[in-house]
Design a protein around this motif. Structure first.
Motif, PDB file in Angstrom:
ATOM      1  N   HIS A 115       0.828  -1.202   0.000  1.00  0.00           N
ATOM      2  CA  HIS A 115       0.000   0.000   0.000  1.00  0.00           C
ATOM      3  C   HIS A 115       0.862   1.251   0.000  1.00  0.00           C
ATOM      4  N   LEU A 116       0.270   2.335  -0.459  1.00  0.00           N
ATOM      5  CA  LEU A 116       0.876   3.648  -0.299  1.00  0.00           C
ATOM      6  C   LEU A 116       0.003   4.419   0.671  1.00  0.00           C
ATOM      7  N   HIS A 117       0.658   5.175   1.545  1.00  0.00           N
ATOM      8  CA  HIS A 117      -0.103   5.904   2.554  1.00  0.00           C
ATOM      9  C   HIS A 117       0.540   7.259   2.802  1.00  0.00           C
ATOM     10  N   GLY A 129      -4.752   6.895   1.701  1.00  0.00           N
ATOM     11  CA  GLY A 129      -3.918   5.921   1.022  1.00  0.00           C
ATOM     12  C   GLY A 129      -4.709   4.993   0.122  1.00  0.00           C
ATOM     13  N   ALA A 130      -3.986   4.035  -0.446  1.00  0.00           N
ATOM     14  CA  ALA A 130      -4.564   3.057  -1.365  1.00  0.00           C
ATOM     15  C   ALA A 130      -3.717   1.801  -1.300  1.00  0.00           C
ATOM     16  N   ASN A 131      -4.331   0.654  -1.593  1.00  0.00           N
ATOM     17  CA  ASN A 131      -3.541  -0.576  -1.571  1.00  0.00           C
ATOM     18  C   ASN A 131      -3.653  -1.349  -2.880  1.00  0.00           C
ATOM     19  N   ALA A 132      -2.833  -2.380  -2.993  1.00  0.00           N
ATOM     20  CA  ALA A 132      -2.760  -3.153  -4.232  1.00  0.00           C
ATOM     21  C   ALA A 132      -4.032  -3.937  -4.497  1.00  0.00           C
ATOM     22  N   ALA A 133      -4.839  -4.155  -3.464  1.00  0.00           N
ATOM     23  CA  ALA A 133      -6.091  -4.892  -3.635  1.00  0.00           C
ATOM     24  C   ALA A 133      -7.207  -4.022  -4.205  1.00  0.00           C
ATOM     25  N   GLY A 134      -6.986  -2.695  -4.256  1.00  0.00           N
ATOM     26  CA  GLY A 134      -7.976  -1.809  -4.856  1.00  0.00           C
ATOM     27  C   GLY A 134      -8.781  -0.977  -3.877  1.00  0.00           C
ATOM     28  N   ILE A 310      -1.054   9.528 -10.079  1.00  0.00           N
ATOM     29  CA  ILE A 310      -0.377   8.344  -9.555  1.00  0.00           C
ATOM     30  C   ILE A 310      -1.134   7.105 -10.012  1.00  0.00           C
ATOM     31  N   ASP A 311      -0.473   6.259 -10.783  1.00  0.00           N
ATOM     32  CA  ASP A 311      -1.033   4.982 -11.212  1.00  0.00           C
ATOM     33  C   ASP A 311      -0.764   3.975 -10.097  1.00  0.00           C
ATOM     34  N   VAL A 312      -1.758   3.767  -9.242  1.00  0.00           N
ATOM     35  CA  VAL A 312      -1.561   2.949  -8.049  1.00  0.00           C
ATOM     36  C   VAL A 312      -1.232   1.508  -8.421  1.00  0.00           C
ATOM     37  N   GLY A 313      -1.938   0.963  -9.409  1.00  0.00           N
ATOM     38  CA  GLY A 313      -1.691  -0.414  -9.811  1.00  0.00           C
ATOM     39  C   GLY A 313      -0.268  -0.631 -10.283  1.00  0.00           C
TER      40      GLY A 313
END
Length: 317
Positions: A115-117, A129-134, A310-313
């Motif tokens: 995740h990014l926070h 923040g956001a995480n890899a799971a969406g 920011i492209d989180v994926g």
């Protein structure tokens, strides 16, 4: 964090060393109460202190400056569905002397979701923040009871969400039993599947608001009347400032104004982008698009600085 210690010491009429010494009994108690619920969080704090080259006593005092001073997070949340997908935005409003001290960190835990926070530098206090799971989330502060029992400071509680939860429903189930013993938060949540919700959480309990057919807005006062009666009232000038921001954001959203434009709003009757109102300044703002795994970040006043996409994926793999 050094400036926070210096300000607290000056307010108390002594030196930083005096502040650290006289605060240790209650700080040790608060840390032990956190550790009773979330030992990895306290271990992380000890690692940060070591990395800074600070004594644990000095770091723990700085870490608890919110509780010692009552200087707590004040922000705006606004969101709606756009062609079915949830879009929401958050400002992060702090004091002038704190501008530029927030950071974005990427974490890849051994157990849990990458995740990014976003948090205040040198702390684990997660505000967005956001995480890899969406799953994506953004918070603002609300008043909650201070309790002398095992539990977490509100922002430490938020630090537990992104590693553990893959969806809005999982986040709600995770937060509901989580004990808080200081302050509270409202939290906007969205996930890759298109779910969308707003949570109000304090040590007195939790409410969940879903409104797929209208915008969701929150500032710094509790919206649910029954829940509000179970918690302290927000202090001034944040109460009046937050109510003005709430009215502005709610009206702009109802009028169909885009979320990013609302984040940059400078209406004199209740500016969303704070530039000194009630002593607050917007340090950064975010637009969350969970369905498309994308964040827009304004590292400064929205409407003044250009956003970074920011492209989180791609970032979290």
């Amino acid at each position: 964090m050094s400036s926070a210690l210096e300000q607290l010491a000056e307010t108390g009429g002594g030196s930083v060393d005096d502040l650290i010494h006289r605060s240790q009994p209650e700080i040790n108690r608060w840390i032990a109460q956190w550790e009773g619920i979330f030992p990895p969080g306290v271990l992380e704090c000890r690692g940060i202190a070591e990395g800074l080259g600070w004594s644990w006593e000095k770091y723990a005092t700085a870490l608890c400056h919110h509780r010692l001073s009552g200087d707590l997070p004040q922000c705006t949340l606004v969101g709606r569905r756009d062609e079915g997908r949830p879009l929401f935005g958050k400002t992060d409003d702090i004091g002038l002397h704190q501008l530029g001290l927030n950071v974005m960190e990427i974490s890849r835990p051994d157990v849990g979701h990458a995740h990014l926070h976003f948090h205040f530098g040198g702390t684990p206090w997660t505000v967005a923040g956001a995480n890899a799971a969406g799953l994506m989330m953004g918070m603002t502060g609300i008043p909650g009871p201070m309790r002398d029992e095992d539990g977490l400071f509100s922002l430490m509680g938020l630090h537990t969400v992104l590693p553990a939860c893959a969806s809005v429903d999982e986040a709600i189930s995770h937060l509901d039993p989580l004990p808080l013993n200081a302050y509270g938060f409202s939290l906007m949540l969205a996930d890759r599947g298109g779910d969308f919700a707003l949570v109000e959480k304090t040590g007195a309990g939790m409410t969940v608001i879903r409104a797929d057919d209208k915008p969701l807005v929150h500032t710094n006062h509790i919206l649910d009347d029954v829940f509000a009666a179970q918690n302290p009232q927000q202090s001034e000038p944040i109460l009046s400032n937050g109510q003005r921001r709430y009215d502005t954001a709610k009206k702009r959203a109802a009028d169909g104004v885009s979320v990013d434009s609302i984040l940059a709003d400078r209406s004199p009757q209740g500016a969303i982008c704070q530039q000194g109102e009630a002593g607050l300044h917007t340090d950064f703002a975010l637009l969350f698009d969970a369905v498309n795994d994308r964040l827009s970040l304004w590292a400064g006043y929205p409407g003044v600085v250009a956003p970074e996409i920011i492209d989180v994926g791609a970032l979290l793999g």
